[in-house]
Design a protein around this motif. Structure first.
Motif, PDB file in Angstrom:
ATOM      1  N   TYR A 108       0.440  -1.191  -0.212  1.00 28.73           N
ATOM      2  CA  TYR A 108      -0.083   0.037   0.507  1.00 28.73           C
ATOM      3  C   TYR A 108       0.595   0.530  -0.453  1.00 28.73           C
ATOM      4  CZ  TYR A 108      -3.869  -2.811   1.260  1.00 28.73           C
ATOM      5  OH  TYR A 108      -5.041  -3.852   1.284  1.00 28.73           O
ATOM      6  N   GLU A 148      -5.195   3.601  -0.696  1.00 24.63           N
ATOM      7  CA  GLU A 148      -5.277   2.411  -1.483  1.00 24.63           C
ATOM      8  C   GLU A 148      -5.618   1.260  -0.553  1.00 24.63           C
ATOM      9  OE1 GLU A 148      -1.821  -0.235  -4.309  1.00 24.63           O
ATOM     10  OE2 GLU A 148      -1.651   1.530  -2.576  1.00 24.63           O
ATOM     11  N   ALA A 149      -5.463   1.429   0.412  1.00 23.86           N
ATOM     12  CA  ALA A 149      -6.032   0.480   1.446  1.00 23.86           C
ATOM     13  C   ALA A 149      -7.454   0.133   1.961  1.00 23.86           C
ATOM     14  CB  ALA A 149      -5.345   0.870   2.681  1.00 23.86           C
ATOM     15  N   ASP A 196      -8.790  -0.323  -1.794  1.00 27.88           N
ATOM     16  CA  ASP A 196      -8.782  -2.200  -1.254  1.00 27.88           C
ATOM     17  C   ASP A 196      -9.466  -3.007  -0.632  1.00 27.88           C
ATOM     18  OD1 ASP A 196      -7.222  -4.520  -2.251  1.00 27.88           O
ATOM     19  OD2 ASP A 196      -6.684  -4.485  -0.110  1.00 27.88           O
TER      20      ASP A 196
END
Length: 132
Positions: free
Chosen positions: A28, A33-34, A37
């Motif tokens: 990441y 982004e995490a 996801d």
């Protein structure tokens, strides 16, 4: 060579799970982004949005999400459960009854979804006003 006992097997399984969890977090570049996801995609936010106020059985959840295939709903629910956002409760009945609800951790994403909802409302109004 000696055989592995139950304690050794448990330690190995724990190490494998920790490695899997660490691998999931590696790579990441930023918290966005995490987040994407875990809750990104077409269906996960909609599933979480439906679960925000009540518990659903599988078929009821599928009915409020027109367009999702049974295979996709099952996959998305499993991933949300693995990530700790959704709780799956199975009752020992015939036929089996399964209910889905948000975990306490899953409830922490609701303010994020509410902000996305507000932004989406503004976007939709702006697009209508500009004639696009």
């Amino acid at each position: 060579m000696r055989g592995t006992n139950k304690k050794d097997s448990n330690v190995i399984m724990l190490m494998e799970n920790e490695a899997k969890d660490a691998g999931r977090c590696n790579g990441y570049k930023c918290p966005v982004e995490a987040t994407l996801d875990v809750i990104g995609g077409k269906w996960k936010p909609l599933i979480l949005w439906q679960l925000k106020e009540k518990t659903f059985r599988y078929n009821s959840l599928q009915q409020v999400l027109p367009g999702i295939s049974p295979k996709m709903l099952t996959k998305q629910l499993k991933e949300l459960e693995e990530d700790g956002l959704v709780r799956r409760k199975m009752y020992p009945e015939i036929p089996p009854r399964v209910e889905y609800s948000l975990t306490d951790f899953g409830r922490t994403v609701i303010p994020v979804l509410e902000e996305l909802c507000r932004w989406g409302e503004g976007y939709m109004q702006q697009r209508e006003c500009t004639g696009r």
